[in-house]
Design a protein around this motif. Structure first.
Motif, short mmCIF file in Angstrom:
data_model
loop_
_atom_site.label_atom_id
_atom_site.label_comp_id
_atom_site.label_asym_id
_atom_site.label_seq_id
_atom_site.Cartn_x
_atom_site.Cartn_y
_atom_site.Cartn_z
N GLY A 155 0.69 -0.70 0.16
CA GLY A 155 -0.32 -0.19 -0.03
C GLY A 155 0.43 1.66 0.23
N THR A 156 0.29 2.75 0.74
CA THR A 156 1.09 3.52 0.56
C THR A 156 1.70 3.65 1.82
N GLN A 157 1.22 3.29 2.33
CA GLN A 157 2.31 3.46 3.90
C GLN A 157 2.08 1.29 3.97
N VAL A 158 3.67 1.26 5.37
CA VAL A 158 3.61 -0.44 4.96
C VAL A 158 2.78 -0.88 6.24
N GLY A 159 1.98 0.04 7.56
CA GLY A 159 0.66 0.28 7.72
C GLY A 159 -0.20 -0.68 6.76
N THR A 160 -0.45 -0.80 5.91
CA THR A 160 -1.59 -0.93 4.81
C THR A 160 -1.39 -2.34 3.97
N ASN A 161 0.11 -2.96 3.85
CA ASN A 161 0.53 -3.71 3.07
C ASN A 161 -0.56 -4.96 3.80
N SER A 162 -1.02 -6.17 2.37
CA SER A 162 -1.62 -7.53 3.49
C SER A 162 -0.92 -7.98 2.68
N ILE A 163 -1.60 -9.56 3.30
CA ILE A 163 -0.91 -10.76 2.83
C ILE A 163 -1.96 -11.42 1.90
N ASN A 164 -1.73 -12.47 0.48
CA ASN A 164 -2.49 -12.59 -0.10
C ASN A 164 -2.71 -14.52 -0.45
N MET A 165 -3.71 -15.03 -0.16
CA MET A 165 -3.69 -16.76 -0.43
C MET A 165 -4.38 -16.88 -0.99
N ARG A 166 -3.28 -17.46 -2.07
CA ARG A 166 -4.15 -18.07 -3.61
C ARG A 166 -5.63 -16.76 -4.30
N GLY A 167 -4.42 -15.27 -4.17
CA GLY A 167 -5.15 -14.11 -4.61
C GLY A 167 -6.20 -12.99 -3.97
N VAL A 176 2.02 -23.15 5.14
CA VAL A 176 1.33 -22.85 4.47
C VAL A 176 -0.40 -23.52 4.44
N LEU A 177 -0.94 -22.65 5.40
CA LEU A 177 -2.66 -24.06 4.76
C LEU A 177 -3.31 -22.93 3.70
N LYS A 178 -3.88 -23.50 2.78
CA LYS A 178 -4.27 -22.70 1.74
C LYS A 178 -5.62 -22.92 1.83
N GLY A 179 -6.98 -21.86 1.39
CA GLY A 179 -8.08 -21.99 1.21
C GLY A 179 -8.49 -21.48 3.00
N PRO A 180 -9.75 -21.67 2.79
CA PRO A 180 -10.46 -21.34 4.08
C PRO A 180 -10.11 -21.94 5.33
N GLN A 181 -9.75 -21.27 6.56
CA GLN A 181 -9.12 -22.53 7.89
C GLN A 181 -10.02 -21.72 9.02
N SER A 182 -10.63 -21.25 8.38
CA SER A 182 -11.47 -21.01 10.14
C SER A 182 -11.77 -21.06 10.89
N THR A 183 -12.32 -22.68 10.47
CA THR A 183 -12.56 -23.85 11.81
C THR A 183 -11.48 -23.77 12.99
N MET A 184 -10.29 -23.51 12.22
CA MET A 184 -9.26 -24.00 13.25
C MET A 184 -8.60 -23.12 13.95
N PHE A 185 -8.72 -21.61 13.04
CA PHE A 185 -8.25 -20.38 13.16
C PHE A 185 -8.75 -19.36 13.26
N GLY A 186 -10.36 -19.61 13.01
CA GLY A 186 -10.37 -18.69 13.48
C GLY A 186 -10.89 -17.08 12.34
N LYS A 187 -11.74 -16.67 12.37
CA LYS A 187 -12.38 -15.58 11.15
C LYS A 187 -11.27 -14.88 10.17
N SER A 188 -10.29 -14.61 10.56
CA SER A 188 -8.85 -13.41 10.14
C SER A 188 -8.31 -15.14 9.18
N ALA A 189 -8.47 -16.00 9.40
CA ALA A 189 -8.07 -17.32 8.24
C ALA A 189 -8.75 -17.98 7.14
N ILE A 190 -10.22 -16.49 7.05
CA ILE A 190 -11.02 -16.75 5.75
C ILE A 190 -10.58 -17.23 4.58
N ALA A 191 -9.51 -17.12 4.33
CA ALA A 191 -8.55 -16.65 2.62
C ALA A 191 -7.59 -18.69 3.13
N GLY A 192 -6.89 -18.61 4.96
CA GLY A 192 -5.82 -19.13 4.18
C GLY A 192 -4.73 -18.29 5.68
#
Length: 803
Positions: free
Chosen positions: A97-109, A150-166
């Motif tokens: 992002g424009t600032q380091v604080g807005t950088n994001s991690i993407n899993m499978r895009g 690196v666990l790919k795909g939704p992992q909400s069942t074991m790791f909660g809501k912030s793991a919706i993409a992995g």
């Protein structure tokens, strides 16, 4: 007795906690195989283990797509930051992002780019069973790491809501089983990066074990600031953490793990690399002091320019303090629960950060020349900086009951309680100069999350296994946004918005996520599987500078983000444990995907606001392979083919120069948007691959090896708005290395060359950089780029000494 997955008895290790004991048993099994292989003359791979289901299992027994970076791989590639992990894992990318604080991690895009405290990321990062509260916490040194999963795909069942993409699960090195031993590592690069790391680990007595780690690292950066005679876009930090384990009784052990981390990352600055012909003037043609010849003095504008002129710093500085307490109780053999383990994990973490930015990208005080409330040059000698602070506190408590590894039915049940509170302040620009888009706000959030979860595996008939899990979540949250004052650049007559409070009604939400899988063992070492899983991230609130506009609050809260995923795969341990192959195909659909983008409002103002996209999807194919070609030659390869697209988004934002902004804005009468359906997800390459190999030379006196690594990816779209000017081309990077070590393992010297062919490439969006107006004729447009850490060839040397 402790038993393996197959039910064969193994001796109990009373001085080890259950998970560590399982890990030790798998390692012992691997060592036994290696010894047998040595006796027969047949080389074999080491056993790869994972904890994706919160218990130690062999990789080939888990029916889901997982990529594992072992400690040897991390060391061979000199991994320090999370960015280095991303380089080695094709399923991962980073949006800058424009600032380091807005950088994001993407899993499978799929990922979320925002410094918004009212939304969580889509990819969870968990270190030793303790999650980061904010994605920006991951952008620091990853120290003393033993394994990355690196666990790919939704992992909400074991790791909660912030793991919706992995999820990315990081495990640090364990306490040694023998007497105290130490290690010192020194690293230096030709472009002035250095690292000093040391650790001491072992048993102080039969019942007490200790591990202590400390490091200091620094990379000055790739951009040279002519104004301050300093480097920019670097990173580094200081880290200290310890583990103290006490075996209270043969069945009860306690581990304390305090930690401290200070990180400074001086990005995400762009350097100008292209400009049109002519002489023009920044912001207003009458301000002669801001001509492009003066603003860019001393900068040689070229395709790969690395010089800048900034009079204010840009970056993210963060300090993290925390402690984890793990208590393990192994039920005795005489108990009805014999073989079960009860685990308590408590964590307390406080992260304080400050993100700051030179907001005009020049070293002349542009505010001085810009218009004040009366339409005249302000004369204010103050740089238009951005400065924001964030104070994040998280406490969590988890209880797990884990069944024995033996038997046809194995399960884990857990209870999770966590409270996260975040306080953020933000200032941008100057209150008397509207062109600086003055903003001053404070905001806070408080989230209480409670969950019950269960995961199990059932071998219902030989060779056939059903796996399943469910998570019941109850979340309560509070959000407050306080606009102290703001002045938008498009505001008529310099009218300030003034003070405004927004208190979101207390929100309670219940949701259920789950997964179901089937695995069939073709042979004892090969499996085919299919899984279905769901994820939910919950509602979101827009708590950024865009919330100064009343139109933003009308749409809050945004609907919960939800995901449904299907995956099928093949896993095999081949050639008498000399090769592994893991293949997977997948398709995941997201509903009401939450992301930030720029929107123009009916009053002429614009802001980065939070969107809810009706439907996006990602689908593709992944392959991981490792082979011990000969006793001396190890080869590994990873490939991800991904198509992450916007399926339905008729209310997409307009970018500069777009000619199809004809769709009426449903929330802002008189404003127009564009139909962004069919667009690509940002920073998601169609294909990405990594191939690495190591060859050990047949020298008896020393252990000498050479290694190579090649990674490549296709081009990417830089923004979800589909702005064509933000597309970045693909790249391919080749690294070479060599090492020599004493046979006794006392020392190891490694050297390498990164980016052998000196292929320059950008890691983040540059786009429009600075624009200048001519006294007559068209505007002079310029563009910038953000070079990656290894965008230029450099050399490395590392010395490891064991004592």
């Amino acid at each position: 007795m402790v038993t393996t997955h197959s039910g064969s008895p193994l001796p109990r290790y009373p001085n080890m906690k259950p998970m560590a004991a399982a890990l030790a048993l798998l390692q012992m099994s691997s060592m036994t195989q290696a010894q047998e292989a040595a006796q027969t003359g047949a080389p074999q791979l080491e056993q790869v283990i994972v904890s994706a289901n919160r218990r130690i299992e062999k990789l080939e027994d888990v029916p889901q797509s997982i990529s594992v970076l072992t400690g040897e791989t991390l060391e061979r590639n000199n991994v320090r930051e999370f960015d280095d992990i991303v380089n080695l894992s094709p399923a991962l990318t980073i949006s800058t992002g424009t600032q380091v604080g807005t950088n994001s991690i993407n899993m499978r895009g799929i990922g979320t780019t925002s410094n918004n405290i009212g939304i969580e990321g889509d990819v969870a990062v968990i270190v030793d069973d303790m999650p980061y509260a904010q994605a920006q916490q991951a952008f620091r040194d990853q120290s003393d790491v033993a394994r990355v999963e690196v666990l790919k795909g939704p992992q909400s069942t074991m790791f909660g809501k912030s793991a919706i993409a992995g999820a990315v699960v990081i495990t640090t090195k364990p306490i040694g089983a023998g007497p105290m031993k130490g290690k010192l590592s020194l690293f230096r690069s030709s472009d002035d990066e250095y690292r000093v790391q040391t650790s001491v680990s072992g048993r102080m007595s039969d019942t007490v074990g200790v591990r202590v780690f400390a490091s200091k690292t620094n990379f000055p950066g790739l951009l040279y600031n002519l104004t301050t005679d300093s480097m920019q876009n670097g990173s580094g930090g200081k880290t200290f953490f310890a583990k103290v384990q006490w075996q209270v009784t043969p069945d009860l052990d306690v581990q304390l793990a305090p930690r401290y981390d200070h990180a400074l990352r001086t990005g995400n600055t762009a350097a100008i690399n292209s400009i049109g012909p002519g002489v023009g003037y920044l912001y207003n043609k009458n301000y002669k002091a801001l001509s492009n010849t003066e603003v860019l003095r001393g900068i040689n504008v070229s395709q790969f320019n690395t010089t800048i002129r900034n009079d204010s710093p840009t970056g993210l500085e963060a300090t993290d303090r925390g402690i984890g307490v793990r208590v393990n109780y192994l039920f005795p053999d005489s108990s009805p629960m014999a073989g079960h383990a009860l685990t308590s994990i408590t964590s307390v973490d406080n992260n304080k950060s400050n993100d700051f930015r030179d907001n005009d990208n020049i070293d002349l005080v542009s505010t001085f020349y810009q218009l004040d409330h009366f339409g005249k040059p302000s004369g204010i000698n103050e740089s238009p900086e951005i400065n924001g602070t964030m104070d994040t506190k998280m406490t969590s408590q988890e209880f797990r009951l884990t069944s024995p590894d033996s038997g046809n039915f194995r399960y884990l049940a857990g209870l999770w309680i966590a409270r996260t509170s975040i306080d953020r302040t933000y200032r941008r620009g100057n209150p008397f100069v509207k062109e600086t888009s003055w903003t001053n706000y404070e905001t806070s959030s408080s989230v209480l999350n409670r969950a019950l979860y269960f995961n199990g595996s059932w071998d219902f008939i030989p060779k056939h296994t059903l796996t399943g899990g469910v998570r019941l979540t109850r979340e309560s949250n509070d959000y407050m946004f306080h606009t102290i004052d703001s002045l938008l650049s498009s505001a008529p007559n310099n009218v300030h918005t003034g003070e405004n409070y927004y208190n979101a009604p207390k929100h309670h939400e219940n949701y259920v996520t789950g997964k179901l899988g089937y695995g069939y063992k073709l042979t004892p070492n090969t499996m085919v599987y299919g899984t279905a899983s769901t994820g939910t991230k919950g509602v979101a609130y827009d708590m950024t500078s865009g919330a100064n506009n009343v139109n933003v609050f009308k749409r809050l809260p945004l609907a919960p983000e939800e995901a449904t995923s299907y995956e099928a795969g093949f896993k095999a341990n081949l050639w008498n444990n000399r090769a592994t192959l893991n293949l997977a195909v997948f398709k995941t659909r997201f509903r009401d995907y939450q992301t930030s983008a720029t929107e123009r409002f009916s009053d002429g103002s614009q802001a980065s606001v939070l969107y809810s996209i009706p439907k996006i999807q990602t689908q593709g194919f992944e392959a991981d392979a490792t082979a011990l070609i000969t006793r001396e030659f190890l080869l590994s390869a990873n490939l991800a083919f991904t198509r992450a697209t916007v399926v339905n988004w008729r209310q997409g934002p307009c970018y500069s120069g777009a000619k199809d902004c004809t769709v009426p804005n449903e929330l802002v009468p008189g404003a127009f948007l564009r139909d962004a359906s069919g667009g690509l997800m940002p920073n998601s390459p169609k294909w990405k691959t990594n191939v690495g190999g190591e060859y050990t030379l047949p020298i008896k006196s020393f252990k000498t090896a050479i290694n190579a690594n090649v990674r490549a990816q296709s081009r990417v779209q830089g923004a979800i708005s589909q702005d064509p000017s933000l597309k970045r081309p693909g790249h391919a990077i080749v690294d070479l290395g060599a090492s020599i070590a004493g046979r006794g393992g006392k020392y190891k010297l490694s050297v390498g060359v990164k980016n052998l062919f000196d292929h320059h490439y950008s890691v983040g969006n540059g786009g429009t950089f600075l624009n200048f107006k001519q006294t007559s004729g068209p505007d002079i447009r310029s563009y910038g780029w953000q070079p990656a850490r290894d965008a230029f060839r450099y050399y490395t040397a590392r010395l490891d000494v064991n004592f």
